[in-house]
Write an enzyme that holds these catalytic residues in place. Sequence first.
Site, PDB file in Angstrom:
ATOM      1  N   ASN A   1      51.521  56.028  52.377  1.00 43.71           N
ATOM      2  CA  ASN A   1      52.072  54.662  52.403  1.00 43.71           C
ATOM      3  C   ASN A   1      51.061  53.620  51.898  1.00 43.71           C
ATOM      4  O   ASN A   1      51.292  52.429  51.996  1.00 43.71           O
ATOM      5  CB  ASN A   1      52.531  54.292  53.815  1.00 43.71           C
ATOM      6  CG  ASN A   1      51.353  54.140  54.762  1.00 43.71           C
ATOM      7  OD1 ASN A   1      50.236  54.526  54.429  1.00 43.71           O
ATOM      8  ND2 ASN A   1      51.600  53.568  55.922  1.00 43.71           N
TER       9      ASN A   1
ATOM     10  N   ARG B   1      36.603  33.557  40.835  1.00 43.04           N
ATOM     11  CA  ARG B   1      37.101  32.422  40.040  1.00 43.04           C
ATOM     12  C   ARG B   1      37.930  31.454  40.872  1.00 43.04           C
ATOM     13  O   ARG B   1      38.147  30.323  40.471  1.00 43.04           O
ATOM     14  CB  ARG B   1      37.898  32.936  38.836  1.00 43.04           C
ATOM     15  CG  ARG B   1      36.995  33.400  37.708  1.00 43.04           C
ATOM     16  CD  ARG B   1      37.764  33.996  36.565  1.00 43.04           C
ATOM     17  NE  ARG B   1      38.302  35.313  36.884  1.00 43.04           N
ATOM     18  CZ  ARG B   1      39.012  36.062  36.043  1.00 43.04           C
ATOM     19  NH1 ARG B   1      39.281  35.612  34.850  1.00 43.04           N
ATOM     20  NH2 ARG B   1      39.437  37.254  36.406  1.00 43.04           N
ATOM     21  N   GLN B   2      38.407  31.901  42.029  1.00 41.95           N
ATOM     22  CA  GLN B   2      39.171  30.983  42.897  1.00 41.95           C
ATOM     23  C   GLN B   2      38.198  30.377  43.915  1.00 41.95           C
ATOM     24  O   GLN B   2      38.211  30.701  45.091  1.00 41.95           O
ATOM     25  CB  GLN B   2      40.302  31.731  43.582  1.00 41.95           C
ATOM     26  CG  GLN B   2      41.351  32.223  42.584  1.00 41.95           C
ATOM     27  CD  GLN B   2      42.510  32.924  43.259  1.00 41.95           C
ATOM     28  OE1 GLN B   2      42.943  32.530  44.337  1.00 41.95           O
ATOM     29  NE2 GLN B   2      43.026  33.968  42.623  1.00 41.95           N
TER      30      GLN B   2
ATOM     31  N   ASP C   1      32.119  27.661  27.862  1.00 45.06           N
ATOM     32  CA  ASP C   1      32.812  26.575  28.571  1.00 45.06           C
ATOM     33  C   ASP C   1      31.801  25.789  29.395  1.00 45.06           C
ATOM     34  O   ASP C   1      30.627  26.163  29.487  1.00 45.06           O
ATOM     35  CB  ASP C   1      33.985  27.083  29.429  1.00 45.06           C
ATOM     36  CG  ASP C   1      33.549  28.111  30.457  1.00 45.06           C
ATOM     37  OD1 ASP C   1      32.401  28.037  30.923  1.00 45.06           O
ATOM     38  OD2 ASP C   1      34.353  29.001  30.785  1.00 45.06           O
TER      39      ASP C   1
ATOM     40  N   LYS D   1      36.272  24.075  26.335  1.00 44.10           N
ATOM     41  CA  LYS D   1      37.450  24.951  26.417  1.00 44.10           C
ATOM     42  C   LYS D   1      38.496  24.296  27.311  1.00 44.10           C
ATOM     43  O   LYS D   1      38.142  23.665  28.303  1.00 44.10           O
ATOM     44  CB  LYS D   1      37.007  26.290  27.007  1.00 44.10           C
ATOM     45  CG  LYS D   1      38.118  27.274  27.296  1.00 44.10           C
ATOM     46  CD  LYS D   1      37.562  28.569  27.888  1.00 44.10           C
ATOM     47  CE  LYS D   1      37.572  28.570  29.401  1.00 44.10           C
ATOM     48  NZ  LYS D   1      37.196  29.852  30.006  1.00 44.10           N
TER      49      LYS D   1
ATOM     50  N   ASP E   1      28.418  34.761  28.893  1.00 47.73           N
ATOM     51  CA  ASP E   1      29.448  34.478  29.896  1.00 47.73           C
ATOM     52  C   ASP E   1      29.230  35.390  31.099  1.00 47.73           C
ATOM     53  O   ASP E   1      28.589  36.436  30.981  1.00 47.73           O
ATOM     54  CB  ASP E   1      30.850  34.697  29.309  1.00 47.73           C
ATOM     55  CG  ASP E   1      31.880  33.778  29.958  1.00 47.73           C
ATOM     56  OD1 ASP E   1      31.584  33.213  31.033  1.00 47.73           O
ATOM     57  OD2 ASP E   1      32.981  33.618  29.406  1.00 47.73           O
TER      58      ASP E   1
ATOM     59  N   ARG F   1      40.175  36.454  25.933  1.00 48.72           N
ATOM     60  CA  ARG F   1      40.655  35.304  25.142  1.00 48.72           C
ATOM     61  C   ARG F   1      39.597  34.211  25.029  1.00 48.72           C
ATOM     62  O   ARG F   1      39.440  33.610  23.962  1.00 48.72           O
ATOM     63  CB  ARG F   1      41.956  34.755  25.740  1.00 48.72           C
ATOM     64  CG  ARG F   1      43.103  35.728  25.566  1.00 48.72           C
ATOM     65  CD  ARG F   1      44.451  35.091  25.849  1.00 48.72           C
ATOM     66  NE  ARG F   1      45.515  36.058  25.614  1.00 48.72           N
ATOM     67  CZ  ARG F   1      46.162  36.731  26.570  1.00 48.72           C
ATOM     68  NH1 ARG F   1      45.855  36.540  27.832  1.00 48.72           N
ATOM     69  NH2 ARG F   1      47.104  37.595  26.262  1.00 48.72           N
TER      70      ARG F   1
HETATM   71  C1  R5P Z   1      35.678  31.245  32.966  1.00 49.82           C
HETATM   72  O1  R5P Z   1      35.429  30.282  33.629  1.00 49.82           O
HETATM   73  C2  R5P Z   1      34.895  32.521  33.008  1.00 49.82           C
HETATM   74  O2  R5P Z   1      33.513  32.290  32.938  1.00 49.82           O
HETATM   75  C3  R5P Z   1      35.343  33.435  31.888  1.00 49.82           C
HETATM   76  O3  R5P Z   1      35.030  32.811  30.657  1.00 49.82           O
HETATM   77  C4  R5P Z   1      36.805  33.699  31.921  1.00 49.82           C
HETATM   78  O4  R5P Z   1      37.269  33.896  33.228  1.00 49.82           O
HETATM   79  C5  R5P Z   1      37.130  34.909  31.085  1.00 49.82           C
HETATM   80  O5  R5P Z   1      38.524  35.138  31.104  1.00 49.82           O
HETATM   81  P1  R5P Z   1      39.275  35.647  29.814  1.00 49.82           P
HETATM   82  O6  R5P Z   1      38.438  36.754  29.233  1.00 49.82           O
HETATM   83  O7  R5P Z   1      40.601  36.132  30.338  1.00 49.82           O
HETATM   84  O8  R5P Z   1      39.436  34.485  28.892  1.00 49.82           O
END
Ligand code: R5P
Length: 325
Positions: free
Chosen positions: A45, A104-105, A178, A201, A229, A236
């Site tokens: 389950n 991210r949240q 970003d 961005k 990053d 994306r």
């Molecule tokens: C954004 O604030 C993070 O640092 C990453 O750039 C982002 O979460 C990457 O997400 P994705 O590859 O879907 O654009």
Amino acid sequence: MSGIEAAGSKRLVLVSGRAHPALAEEIAREVGSELVPTDARTFANGEIYARFDESIRGADAFVIQSHTSPINEWLMEQLIMIDALKRASAKRITVVAPFYPYARQDKKGRGREPISARLVADLFKTAGADRIMSIDLHAAQIQGFFDGPVDHLFAMPVLLSEFKETLDPSTLTVVSPDMGRVRVADIWSDKLGAPLAIIHKRRDPLVPNQVSVHEIVGEVAGRVCLLVDDLIDTGRTIVKAAEALKDAGAIGVVVAATHAVFSDPAVEILQSDFIDRVVVTDTLPVPEEKRWDRLTVLSIAPLLARAITEVFEDGSVTSMFDGAA
Ligand code: R5P
């Protein structure tokens, strides 16, 4: 019995969830120990069960989990393992979450949103965690969500080792994809002795993972751009940034990112002609089918192993980063 006996009664114990066994095994090798044999299973389950096959009593326990997909399942497994460690009388429990789930949240961007990164910290605490170890948190202030010590490690020394020899600072520009990455990109630019550029961005708040590039601030024409990053999810952000950089006259685009989330369609779009090379670490598993010839995956286990050893021996984690923190 697995583990290392220190002078006195200290015992280092490493346990691991099932998400990324190769990483956990490599960490154990680097530490000079072994993972505690564990019976972890999922019932029909979907309920998860975990029991350690050795005594944990009095141990300094590190519970390793990699929060890859299905992330909720692996998070739950780690919580259950923490609970089992607590009930088995571990003296201290450290969560090793190289990629912090839900990072991210980390704030309310709009009304009625959750702060799920805080919820995760509360869950770790409630389960019985005393401390957390993680790498390149999406936002450093997530450390404050947890009521206890957080060892925030940086993958930069590992990623840098791949670039230092190959990139010429006189033609290089470090690029933040970003605004959120500017501080980290700035440290890279200092380390490499190269100027910094920043991409403005925009995200559509109503459509997850959709991005558009508005503006590039800094010199990129005629230069090799190193995009840094914390994570690549759908790819994306990076692909749009690379496209904008090439449109603005960049002669090359290379990418360094710590966490290879690689949700669809990342693997497909990252092979775009706009990107010459991608370098990531294995904080998350990168299976063969998600690898291509211009991708390099570096091992993060030595960094984690050293940090675990420093924590166990009451040494210094900060000293590992030579001022990078
Ligand atoms: C954004 O604030 C993070 O640092 C990453 O750039 C982002 O979460 C990457 O997400 P994705 O590859 O879907 O654009």
